[in-house]
Design an enzyme around this catalytic site. Structure first.
Site, mmCIF file in Angstrom:
data_model
loop_
_atom_site.group_PDB
_atom_site.id
_atom_site.type_symbol
_atom_site.label_atom_id
_atom_site.label_comp_id
_atom_site.label_asym_id
_atom_site.label_seq_id
_atom_site.Cartn_x
_atom_site.Cartn_y
_atom_site.Cartn_z
ATOM 1 C CE LYS A 285 -3.838 -1.715 2.987
ATOM 2 N NZ LYS A 285 -5.002 -1.493 1.877
ATOM 3 N NE ARG A 359 -11.111 -9.840 -1.816
ATOM 4 C CZ ARG A 359 -11.362 -9.078 -2.641
ATOM 5 N NH1 ARG A 359 -11.554 -9.352 -4.178
ATOM 6 N NH2 ARG A 359 -11.394 -7.399 -2.429
HETATM 7 N N1 BES Z 1 -7.967 -3.770 4.709
HETATM 8 C C1 BES Z 1 -8.164 -3.337 3.472
HETATM 9 C C2 BES Z 1 -9.511 -2.703 3.165
HETATM 10 C C3 BES Z 1 -9.473 -1.347 3.636
HETATM 11 C C4 BES Z 1 -9.246 -0.136 3.185
HETATM 12 C C5 BES Z 1 -9.888 -1.093 5.238
HETATM 13 C C6 BES Z 1 -9.237 1.088 3.812
HETATM 14 C C7 BES Z 1 -10.208 0.046 5.617
HETATM 15 C C8 BES Z 1 -9.647 1.324 5.071
HETATM 16 C C9 BES Z 1 -8.137 -4.610 2.301
HETATM 17 O O1 BES Z 1 -7.371 -5.654 2.881
HETATM 18 C C10 BES Z 1 -7.959 -4.184 1.155
HETATM 19 O O2 BES Z 1 -6.646 -3.789 0.938
HETATM 20 N N2 BES Z 1 -8.732 -4.091 0.043
HETATM 21 C C11 BES Z 1 -8.184 -3.857 -1.480
HETATM 22 C C12 BES Z 1 -8.859 -4.621 -2.272
HETATM 23 C C13 BES Z 1 -8.352 -4.673 -3.553
HETATM 24 C C14 BES Z 1 -6.771 -4.784 -3.824
HETATM 25 C C15 BES Z 1 -9.145 -5.751 -4.700
HETATM 26 C C16 BES Z 1 -9.030 -2.308 -1.639
HETATM 27 O O3 BES Z 1 -9.946 -2.123 -1.113
HETATM 28 O O4 BES Z 1 -8.295 -1.473 -2.020
HETATM 29 MN MN MN Z 2 -5.549 -5.558 1.793
#
Ligand code: BES
Ligand code: MN
Ligand code: ZN
Length: 509
Positions: A285, A359
């Site tokens: 990230k 997931r």
């Molecule tokens: N933990 C994150 C989702 C999240 C984002 C929670 C911001 C709280 C605040 C999750 O694991 C994630 O990174 N999701 C990705 C999925 C994508 C790679 C399909 C996302 O939402 O960007």
């Molecule tokens: Mn994630």
């Protein structure tokens, strides 16, 4: 915080019911109801929310006049603090606006007003509140959560602490009233427990430690506790949890907490995402805002707290929480984009993006939970940024099988946690087809990210189970300023939804 202090820590004030004021009271919190807009008296004054005989006429008039001089209107959200007029035994009065007569009967409005009042009273002694005249449960929960603080990591305690005692005014201290208060506080304390977990920084709350603390709170509540460590996960074939956890030096866990009263007619499985920190893994990230990912175990925290509360409330329903815990780190042992893993139960998944890790751990846990043949399954997770794009930071997305999804969303709105039903459009499913495996963990586009994540989970839910998935990516953590009974940081959402759904199932089947 150790396993012991997560059990022993007082997370909120001592709350009691009273029928009148005493000389030991320090602050009076009083509701103020605005005159109706259709009121034909142009000079109509707001009405004080009082019980009969709480104040004598002279004191009530003096307070009324002081509030008029300060232009206190009773408008929703308005808080006016003033030195107590002569004749009142307290030092300060806090008048909290409740809006119109109709608005003043809304539980969430009372909860927020109580929270607003208690957030501003650090350093005060005993607080007496009349908000309980409108709604005892809401006043108790709003006060308890409004006084929640997380100061475990400050080297010197704050000079002014949150109030340690709140007295709620009721017409009579009946057995029924005391029982209602006890239940309200058990629920508020479960919310505060989930907040404690989320607020504990990720260097101290890693999978092994999180599992130990879950064991501690579970055992203290009389739950049966089972913990699978990395060796047991390997032996059991939990490829999703292992794949996500393999990049961290701190190995993953699967925690199972069971409450099984002999009288239960229905069985509910709870599953919560416990990523103790989500860097994204190799699909790392950006740095800005990455600290938000300390909340990526908010779903796990909520299901642990809700299961503890089910036991403390003696709910007539069997509950098993299945909680996967892992730290998503990039390293030379981390999984790679392109890896194929085998989920618990045998489904193979091509990991195209290591940041779609929630997931993967949930799929293992859902398959394991369904082996117990539950009537209902609720999973909750900080699963997608897309939840916030769709619904903002305070509204959980609720998806799943139609009937149960709608029931969970309705109950979530009733308790003031605002869950909103969302669809699972079937045409998105084929976007999860993989070139090499049974499924891919992401689509190759960004549309409907919350919905496609849920379609991924659906592949692992057994047929015939009433299922709801609650995405709390935004709602689990308040990255903005404090409001109502919600401080910065962990919010405890969706604990109250989970407990209310369990109560509803206990009552109705
Ligand atoms: N933990 C994150 C989702 C999240 C984002 C929670 C911001 C709280 C605040 C999750 O694991 C994630 O990174 N999701 C990705 C999925 C994508 C790679 C399909 C996302 O939402 O960007
Ligand atoms: Mn994630
Ligand atoms: Zn995550």
């Amino acid at each position: 915080m150790s396993s012991k202090s997560i059990i022993d820590r007082r997370r909120g004030p001592k709350i009691d019911v009273v029928t009148g004021l005493t000389k030991d009271d320090d602050v009076l919190v009083v509701g103020l109801i605005a005159p109706g807009t259709d009121d034909d008296r142009p000079d109509a004054r707001p009405t004080l929310l009082l019980s009969d005989d709480l104040l004598d006429d002279a004191a009530a008039d003096a307070l009324d006049e002081a509030l008029a001089a300060l232009d206190a209107s009773g408008k929703k959200g308005q808080t006016v603090t003033l030195p107590a007029p002569a004749g009142l035994p307290v030092r300060l009065v806090v008048a909290v606006g409740l809006g119109s007569v109709a608005e003043s009967q809304d539980a969430e409005n009372i909860r927020e007003a109580a929270g607003n009042a208690l957030r501003g009273l650090d350093g005060a002694g005993t607080v007496v509140s009349t908000l309980s005249v409108a709604d005892l449960t809401a006043a108790a929960q709003g006060s308890y959560l409004g006084a929640y603080r997380f100061d475990e990591y400050r080297s010197t305690p704050p000079a002014k602490a949150a109030p340690a005692a709140v007295s709620l005014v009721v017409p009579q201290k009946t057995k029924q009233v005391k029982a209602e208060l006890e239940q309200a506080v058990i629920i508020a304390d479960a919310v505060a427990l989930a907040r404690d977990f989320v607020n504990t920084p990720p260097n101290d709350l890693y999978p092994g430690e999180f599992a130990d603390r879950a064991r501690a709170v579970g055992s203290a509540a009389g739950l049966t506790v089972e913990i699978l460590d990395e060796k047991a996960l390997e032996k059991g074939g939990y490829g999703g949890i292992l794949g996500v956890g393999q990049g961290s030096s701190r190995p993953p866990r699967l925690v199972r907490l069971t409450y099984a009263p002999s009288s239960a007619r229905s069985k509910v499985a709870l599953v919560g995402k416990g990523v103790t920190f989500d860097t994204g893994g190799i699909s790392i990230k950006p740095a800005a805002g990455m600290d938000h990912m300390t909340s990526d175990m908010g779903g796990a925290a909520a299901v642990i707290a809700a299961t503890v509360a089910a036991a403390r409330l003696h709910l007539d329903v069997a509950v098993t929480a299945t909680v996967p815990m892992a730290e998503n780190m990039p390293s030379d042992t981390a999984q790679r984009p392109g890896d194929v893993l085998r989920q618990y139960g045998g489904t193979t998944v091509e990991v195209l993006n290591t940041d779609a890790e929630g997931r993967l751990i949930l799929a293992d846990a859902i398959v394991r939970a369904c082996e117990d043949a539950p009537d209902y399954l609720i999973d909750t997770a900080t699963l997608t940024g897309a939840q916030m794009v769709a619904l903002g930071t305070r509204t959980p997305g609720v998806l799943g099988t139609d009937e149960f999804r709608d029931r969970v969303a309705r109950i979530s709105q009733e308790v003031g946690e605002r869950g909103w039903p969302m669809p699972m459009p079937s045409e998105l499913r084929s976007d999860l087809d993989s070139r090499v495996a049974d499924l891919a963990n992401v689509t190759n586009h960004r549309w409907g990210g919350m919905l496609s994540a849920t379609l991924f989970l659906r592949e692992f839910v057994a047929d015939g189970v009433g299922w709801a998935h609650v995405d709390v990516a935004g709602p689990a953590f308040n990255a903005g300023g404090p409001w109502g009974y919600t401080q910065k940081g962990g919010t405890g959402v969706p604990v109250r939804t989970l407990i209310a759904v369990l109560s509803d199932i206990a009552a109705a089947g």
